[in-house]
Design an enzyme around this catalytic site. Structure first.
Site, short mmCIF file in Angstrom:
data_model
loop_
_atom_site.label_atom_id
_atom_site.label_comp_id
_atom_site.label_asym_id
_atom_site.label_seq_id
_atom_site.Cartn_x
_atom_site.Cartn_y
_atom_site.Cartn_z
CE LYS A 240 16.11 5.89 -52.20
NZ LYS A 240 15.62 6.50 -53.45
C1 LIG Z 1 16.37 6.51 -54.58
C2 LIG Z 1 15.63 6.59 -55.86
C3 LIG Z 1 16.22 6.21 -57.08
C4 LIG Z 1 17.66 5.79 -57.19
O1 LIG Z 1 17.91 4.55 -56.59
P1 LIG Z 1 19.41 4.12 -56.20
O2 LIG Z 1 19.24 2.93 -55.37
O3 LIG Z 1 20.01 5.28 -55.46
O4 LIG Z 1 20.13 3.86 -57.49
C5 LIG Z 1 15.43 6.24 -58.22
N1 LIG Z 1 14.15 6.67 -58.17
C6 LIG Z 1 13.55 7.04 -57.03
C7 LIG Z 1 12.15 7.50 -57.05
C8 LIG Z 1 14.27 7.03 -55.83
O5 LIG Z 1 13.68 7.40 -54.69
#
Ligand SMILES: *Cc1c(COP(=O)(O)O)cnc(C)c1O
Length: 469
Positions: free
Chosen positions: A113
């Site tokens: 993210k």
């Molecule tokens: C947010 C997240 C996900 C899921 O991603 P999306 O974009 O919500 O599908 C998977 N793994 C980790 C470690 C995350 O932080």
């Protein structure tokens, strides 16, 4: 290039406008009127470009009104070795012939993210400054979004962050990443409730247009198109890294929750990137797996708590963007489906004509269990000497099941193991490696406010806090 709402009842708007707005006024999600296209010639030219330069080529297609030098500065400032650990930003690590790990978690908070958030923070500041405007971010997190957002927005001019997290449900490392920040513009709120409760609070307050206006609410979750657009870049980067020819197909396995990450893959594919399959991996919360296997979308009332907690999501907000494309971008149709979803709690697209052609979008799916997760973590450690986190393990597990001869498989790494120590100890019998610079994080002083699961109380708290300046 302008942006339209999936529900068809909001005026078209520019990138700069929708980046600050998040949700469209008609409660739909913004999408570009048409996906910009990338030619084989361009792909050839982009080979060997550094990450920031590639990001510039792609994002200028989504945000043509941003002056090129400003866009370039924002991207050079976000995507470099000091922020992401290497000039490659998202290096590809080959596990074995034809199977690769796309390393997305070397940013400030060790989860993918960071990639979108580091650009979003800089973009917000850039867009707000000339307007002398302030933006309030109200977000909900089960761990990774919150810390990535706070680290990207801390100390930025014109921005204030209220981040809701479920009290007592995050790992000690994740909690420390957020609660140890003491910047005046960051407010951590620990809610007595689940992540779903936190999300519901955000929805309630965001639906109140008066409050939204008064607080100048913006969004940092993946409903924000600017975030998704930044994630498109690493699909291109990975494709370029594992191919040599022009139209070689590559498949991507993506650990999924809110359908944001894999939706960026869908966008890359619609732009013309030769993606063969987009492999959607879920954990025991298998709403998306069920959808892609059967056409039935049945959000659950609550998510189960699992050992890949960032995927514990019962309703996948971004799916609306894909369904919009699936129904041929017919906003009336989409709105009717979502009205039925609201009244009946589920929709069944297998009864729609468009479902017969759904396979042309390349999606396949699978679900993973706690046992699969542990087994995959162990197998990669034994065979390749590499530690992967529980979410990445879900992606690798499901990805390998869909592996096809002659098609490179790229598994997206979404976080580093140090964030999920308890599960790693269970899998490997010892704590995961800790990257440099994170020693003693959990013993730093923490600051947060505990609140009830009550929208009215939250509204008052936010107004009070903002009035105090
Ligand atoms: C947010 C997240 C996900 C899921 O991603 P999306 O974009 O919500 O599908 C998977 N793994 C980790 C470690 C995350 O932080």
């Amino acid at each position: 290039m302008d942006y339209i709402s999936t529900r068809g009842r909001s005026a078209a708007a520019s990138f700069s406008h929708i980046a600050l707005d998040g949700l469209a006024p008609d409660a739909g999600l913004y999408v570009p009127r048409e996906y910009p296209q990338v030619s084989a010639e361009e792909l050839r030219r982009w080979r060997g470009l550094p990450y920031a330069a590639l990001a510039f080529e792609i994002l200028r297609k989504f945000a043509p009104e941003l002056p090129a030098p400003a866009l370039k500065t924002l991207l050079d400032d976000a995507y470099n070795a000091p922020v992401f650990g290497s000039d490659e930003v998202t290096p590809v690590h080959t596990l074995e012939r034809g199977v690769h790990l796309l390393r997305l978690s070397h940013g400030p908070t060790l989860a993918f993210k960071d990639i979108a958030m580091q650009w979003l923070g800089r973009l917000f500041e850039h867009l707000l400054a000339p307007q002398d405007r302030e933006l309030t971010i109200l977000g909900a997190t089960s761990g990774d979004t919150g810390s990535a957002a706070e680290h990207a927005l801390r100390g930025r001019r014109g921005l204030r962050v209220f981040m809701l997290s479920p009290h007592g449900r995050m790992s000690p490392f994740q909690r420390a990443q957020m609660y140890s920040l003491h910047d005046a513009n960051i407010v951590n709120l620990a809610v007595d409730g689940s992540f779903d409760d936190c999300q519901a609070l955000v929805k309630t307050l965001s639906a109140d247009l008066g409050f939204r206006q008064r607080m100048q609410l913006g969004a940092v979750n993946s409903i924000n198109w600017a975030r998704l657009a930044a994630q498109v870049v690493y699909y291109f980067k990975a494709w370029l890294a594992v191919t040599t020819g022009d139209s070689e197909p590559v498949s991507f396995a993506v650990p999924s929750g809110n359908f944001g990450n894999v939706c960026a893959g869908h966008v890359a594919r619609c732009m013309g990137l030769p993606i063969h399959r987009l492999i959607v991996a879920t954990n025991e919360n298998d709403v998306l797996d069920e959808f892609f296997r059967t056409g039935r979308y049945r959000p659950r009332t609550t998510a189960r708590e699992t050992s890949s907690p960032s995927m514990d999501i019962s309703r996948a907000s971004n799916l609306e963007r894909f369904v919009f494309d699936l129904v041929g971008r017919d906003a009336e149709r989409l709105r009717a489906l979502w009205a039925r979803l609201a009244s009946e709690g589920e929709i069944d697209l297998s009864r729609e004509a468009c479902w017969a052609e759904a396979s042309r979008f390349g999606f396949v799916s699978g679900a993973s269990t706690h046992a699969d997760r542990l087994q995959t973590i162990r197998a990669l450690w034994r065979r390749h000497g590499i530690e992967i986190d529980p979410h990445t393990a879900d992606g690798v597990h499901v990805g390998l099941q869909h592996r096809e001869p002659g098609v490179p498989l790229v598994c997206l790494e979404t976080a580093l193991p140090v964030k999920f120590e308890a599960t790693m100890v269970e899998a490997l019998g010892r704590p995961p490696m800790r990257p440099a610079g994170f020693d003693g994080l959990e013993s730093l002083p923490q600051r947060f406010t505990r609140i009830a699961n009550d929208a009215e109380a939250l509204r008052r708290l936010m107004l009070d806090h903002t009035a105090r300046g």
